[in-house]
Design an enzyme around this catalytic site. Structure first.
Site, PDB file in Angstrom:
ATOM      1  N   LYS A 142      -3.543  10.881   2.715  1.00  0.00           N
ATOM      2  CA  LYS A 142      -2.499   9.815   2.338  1.00  0.00           C
ATOM      3  C   LYS A 142      -2.535   9.744   0.766  1.00  0.00           C
ATOM      4  O   LYS A 142      -3.453   9.296   0.236  1.00  0.00           O
ATOM      5  CB  LYS A 142      -2.270   8.515   3.039  1.00  0.00           C
TER       6      LYS A 142
ATOM      7  N   ASP B  54       2.141   2.064  -4.267  1.00  0.00           N
ATOM      8  CA  ASP B  54       3.090   1.659  -2.931  1.00  0.00           C
ATOM      9  C   ASP B  54       3.599   0.354  -3.418  1.00  0.00           C
ATOM     10  O   ASP B  54       2.715  -0.780  -3.212  1.00  0.00           O
ATOM     11  CB  ASP B  54       2.272   1.469  -1.717  1.00  0.00           C
TER      12      ASP B  54
ATOM     13  N   LYS C 100       6.687  -5.616  -1.866  1.00  0.00           N
ATOM     14  CA  LYS C 100       5.462  -6.424  -1.436  1.00  0.00           C
ATOM     15  C   LYS C 100       5.352  -7.669  -2.284  1.00  0.00           C
ATOM     16  O   LYS C 100       5.745  -7.466  -3.620  1.00  0.00           O
ATOM     17  CB  LYS C 100       4.013  -5.584  -1.697  1.00  0.00           C
TER      18      LYS C 100
ATOM     19  N   ASP D 183      -3.473   3.113  -3.014  1.00  0.00           N
ATOM     20  CA  ASP D 183      -2.731   3.754  -1.748  1.00  0.00           C
ATOM     21  C   ASP D 183      -3.288   5.282  -1.681  1.00  0.00           C
ATOM     22  O   ASP D 183      -2.500   5.716  -0.959  1.00  0.00           O
ATOM     23  CB  ASP D 183      -1.349   3.335  -1.612  1.00  0.00           C
TER      24      ASP D 183
ATOM     25  N   ASP E  34       8.205  -0.160   3.501  1.00  0.00           N
ATOM     26  CA  ASP E  34       6.782  -0.470   3.038  1.00  0.00           C
ATOM     27  C   ASP E  34       6.176   0.326   3.983  1.00  0.00           C
ATOM     28  O   ASP E  34       4.911   0.511   3.880  1.00  0.00           O
ATOM     29  CB  ASP E  34       6.587  -1.833   3.132  1.00  0.00           C
TER      30      ASP E  34
ATOM     31  N   GLU F 121       5.756   3.402   4.511  1.00  0.00           N
ATOM     32  CA  GLU F 121       6.017   4.653   3.869  1.00  0.00           C
ATOM     33  C   GLU F 121       4.919   5.944   4.163  1.00  0.00           C
ATOM     34  O   GLU F 121       5.034   6.969   4.258  1.00  0.00           O
ATOM     35  CB  GLU F 121       6.374   4.520   2.560  1.00  0.00           C
TER      36      GLU F 121
ATOM     37  N   ARG G  66       3.118   6.785   6.749  1.00  0.00           N
ATOM     38  CA  ARG G  66       3.305   7.562   7.911  1.00  0.00           C
ATOM     39  C   ARG G  66       4.436   8.591   7.711  1.00  0.00           C
ATOM     40  O   ARG G  66       4.619   9.704   8.311  1.00  0.00           O
ATOM     41  CB  ARG G  66       3.657   6.662   9.172  1.00  0.00           C
TER      42      ARG G  66
HETATM   43  N1  BES Z   1      -0.498   0.715   2.096  1.00  0.00           N
HETATM   44  C1  BES Z   1      -0.212  -0.091   2.931  1.00  0.00           C
HETATM   45  C2  BES Z   1      -1.143  -0.297   3.800  1.00  0.00           C
HETATM   46  C3  BES Z   1      -2.303  -1.209   3.236  1.00  0.00           C
HETATM   47  C4  BES Z   1      -2.363  -2.621   3.371  1.00  0.00           C
HETATM   48  C5  BES Z   1      -3.477  -0.541   2.587  1.00  0.00           C
HETATM   49  C6  BES Z   1      -3.683  -3.325   2.651  1.00  0.00           C
HETATM   50  C7  BES Z   1      -4.395  -1.304   1.901  1.00  0.00           C
HETATM   51  C8  BES Z   1      -4.458  -2.774   1.994  1.00  0.00           C
HETATM   52  C9  BES Z   1       1.121   0.526   3.857  1.00  0.00           C
HETATM   53  O1  BES Z   1       1.846   1.583   3.300  1.00  0.00           O
HETATM   54  C10 BES Z   1       1.909  -0.393   4.459  1.00  0.00           C
HETATM   55  O2  BES Z   1       2.443  -1.288   3.707  1.00  0.00           O
HETATM   56  N2  BES Z   1       1.881  -0.958   5.578  1.00  0.00           N
HETATM   57  C11 BES Z   1       2.727  -2.014   6.199  1.00  0.00           C
HETATM   58  C12 BES Z   1       3.287  -1.409   7.457  1.00  0.00           C
HETATM   59  C13 BES Z   1       4.411  -2.478   7.980  1.00  0.00           C
HETATM   60  C14 BES Z   1       5.543  -2.544   7.051  1.00  0.00           C
HETATM   61  C15 BES Z   1       4.821  -1.719   9.539  1.00  0.00           C
HETATM   62  C16 BES Z   1       1.745  -3.085   6.358  1.00  0.00           C
HETATM   63  O3  BES Z   1       0.663  -2.817   6.867  1.00  0.00           O
HETATM   64  O4  BES Z   1       2.015  -4.050   6.174  1.00  0.00           O
HETATM   65 ZN    ZN Z   2       1.248   2.325   1.619  1.00  0.00          ZN
HETATM   66 MN    MN Z   3       3.329   0.495   2.172  1.00  0.00          MN
END
Ligand code: BES
Ligand code: ZN
Ligand code: MN
Length: 474
Positions: free
Chosen positions: A241, A246, A253, A264, A323, A325, A327
């Site tokens: 990834k 992000d 966020k 990220d 968010d 993103e 995937r």
């Molecule tokens: N990059 C984040 C995941 C992440 C969270 C990485 C904390 C490192 C530390 C990812 O893109 C994300 O924001 N995921 C969301 C998904 C949700 C919106 C379905 C999440 O985990 O909150």
């Molecule tokens: Zn992310």
């Molecule tokens: Mn995200």
């Protein structure tokens, strides 16, 4: 810090197990060590340094039956810190088997952790920290110069990954990440191809493009080919990834969780770091790295919550949350790995979900797989590298949860199990290739230093990827 096999210096570093006789010390010093209560417990040390001393650093490993590779790394890291604190430029490490750990492995874990003890990310400091320790002699028959060099290459790969993760997104964006991949790997016989936005459009990577659309920085698709077996043999394909930032996009966020989102792209960094070590060591196995690099930002062009976007595979995706993103970018990168690369197996490495951090904390990688044999082999390797991998479920209930209402799939769903629904989403794009997904959202970043790892990017799982490929050589 450089390491020379069999080189003897005045200062010697020894490991001892708890309760063992301190035979390397003179009687007088031994009495002193006993007097100050040194017993060889884990996390403790005894040093006797300077003129008219034994010039030794003794690191406790704890009870013999409990020693694992991590005990060695922690002790060696401690020894490195003691050397630096005492301004010692050269020392020799006396290496012997410890508990169940072979002499060679003790030597390699020591080299690794001594290098970690000198790691700091100070590119942005006006004055860099002085690195005191220059040369370490490794006194060992089994950990010879080749074994030392291997440990150095792997650790250098880990530090390359850390540096990339630690570099802020103002300097590290898709184009500079791609350039870093090229500069790191091109001299080692890895062919690095960088696709620009137009070429990504030609590849029809609509999901990937949607995520990058809000940024001023153009996306890059990076393919790194290490093919020592020849182009006709299948490769292990590593998909990282590569979100160089992000922000969450329109699903913005909160400030606190956004602050570390330069990390990220830790999956991409680990792929570059692993390829560095693999190519440096000349492993006889085809390996291809794939990274869809972009930034998730806000602008009049950015994709929005509620949009429906396409993908290289043709599957349409309802974007419930901008968010989620990672995937979307991985959908196209994994589909590319499954259909445009001769992949015998696909391993993706991604800072994918906060849910994985909730489930496993910040030290353990969450894994899901379509090929449980492949996952087991990775876990086997991880046992020795200390990069813990724990399996999370992936079954039809999760596959059902991500089905779309008006489009084919949803990128975000209610109902919990966030790490598993994300994995189910990725699986859709693997085209039934043997696949393992490693969610490194927790352990790729350390808020504070712990054990032998400094705060910041951790470079996980470079060691595990390297050793997995090594075991798969023909
Ligand atoms: N990059 C984040 C995941 C992440 C969270 C990485 C904390 C490192 C530390 C990812 O893109 C994300 O924001 N995921 C969301 C998904 C949700 C919106 C379905 C999440 O985990 O909150
Ligand atoms: Zn992310
Ligand atoms: Mn995200």
């Amino acid at each position: 810090m450089i390491f020379i096999s069999s080189k003897e210096f005045k200062v010697k570093i020894y490991y001892v197990t708890e309760g063992s006789d301190l035979i390397v010390l003179s009687d007088e010093t031994k009495a002193y060590a006993r007097q100050v209560g040194f017993e060889g417990k884990t996390g403790t040390s005894f040093s006797h340094l300077g003129p008219n001393t034994d010039n030794v650093i003794i690191m406790g490993l704890g009870k013999e039956e409990k020693i694992n590779t991590q005990s060695i790394r922690k002790a060696a890291f401690g020894a490195g810190k003691i050397l630096a604190a005492n301004r010692i430029r050269e020392a020799s490490l006396v290496v012997a088997a410890q508990g169940k750990i072979s002499e060679k492995s003790v030597g390699q874990c020591s080299v690794e952790a001594l290098l970690h003890s000198a790691y700091s990310f100070d590119r942005y400091k006006k004055e860099a920290k002085e690195k005191y320790v220059e040369t370490i002699g490794i006194l060992s028959d089994e950990c010879d110069q080749a074994a030392i060099d291997e440990a150095v290459d792997i650790t250098r790969g880990n530090h390359i990954a850390r540096d990339l993760v630690n570099t802020p997104s103002i300097d590290l964006y898709p184009e500079t990440l791609a350039r870093a991949a090229k500069e790191t790997l091109a001299g080692l016989g890895v062919k690095v191809t960088i696709y620009d936005k137009q070429q990504i459009q030609d590849l029809d990577m609509k999901a990937f493009l949607a995520v990058g659309e809000g940024s001023e920085k153009e996306p890059c698709f990076i393919v790194m080919e290490y093919l020592p077996e020849g182009a006709d043999k299948a490769a292990i394909t590593l998909v990282g990834k590569g979100l160089t930032y992000d922000s969450g996009g329109y699903a913005l966020k909160p400030a606190k969780s956004m602050a570390t989102m330069k990390s990220d792209m830790a999956g991409a960094a680990s792929v570059i770091g692993a390829l560095y070590a693999i190519a440096r060591q000349g492993l006889k196995k085809n390996v291809v790295g794939v990274v869809a690099a972009c930034e998730n930002m806000i602008s009049g062009r950015a994709y929005k919550n509620g949009d429906i976007v396409g993908s290289m595979k043709g599957t349409t995706i309802e974007v419930g949350n901008t968010d989620a993103e990672g995937r979307l970018t991985l959908a196209d990168a994994i589909y590319y790995a499954a259909t445009k690369v001769n992949s015998e197996a696909i391993i993706d490495i991604a800072t994918l979900t906060g849910a994985c951090v909730v489930a496993l904390g910040d030290k353990i990688i969450g894994a899901t797989a379509s090929d449980l044999g492949l996952l087991e082999k990775l876990q086997d390797v991880a046992e020795l590298t200390g990069e813990k991998i724990w399996q999370l479920p992936l079954d039809d209930d999760f596959r059902d949860m991500i089905k779309g209402d008006v489009g084919d799939l949803k990128n975000s769903v209610a109902g919990g199990g966030g790490a598993s629904t994300a994995a189910a989403f990725l699986e859709h794009f693997t085209e039934d290739k043997p696949w393992v997904h490693l969610d490194i959202a927790g352990p790729s970043w350390a808020d504070k230093a712990s054990g032998y790892i400094a705060a910041g990017g951790t470079g996980i799982p470079v060691k595990t990827l390297y050793n997995y490929v090594k075991r798969n050589q023909k």
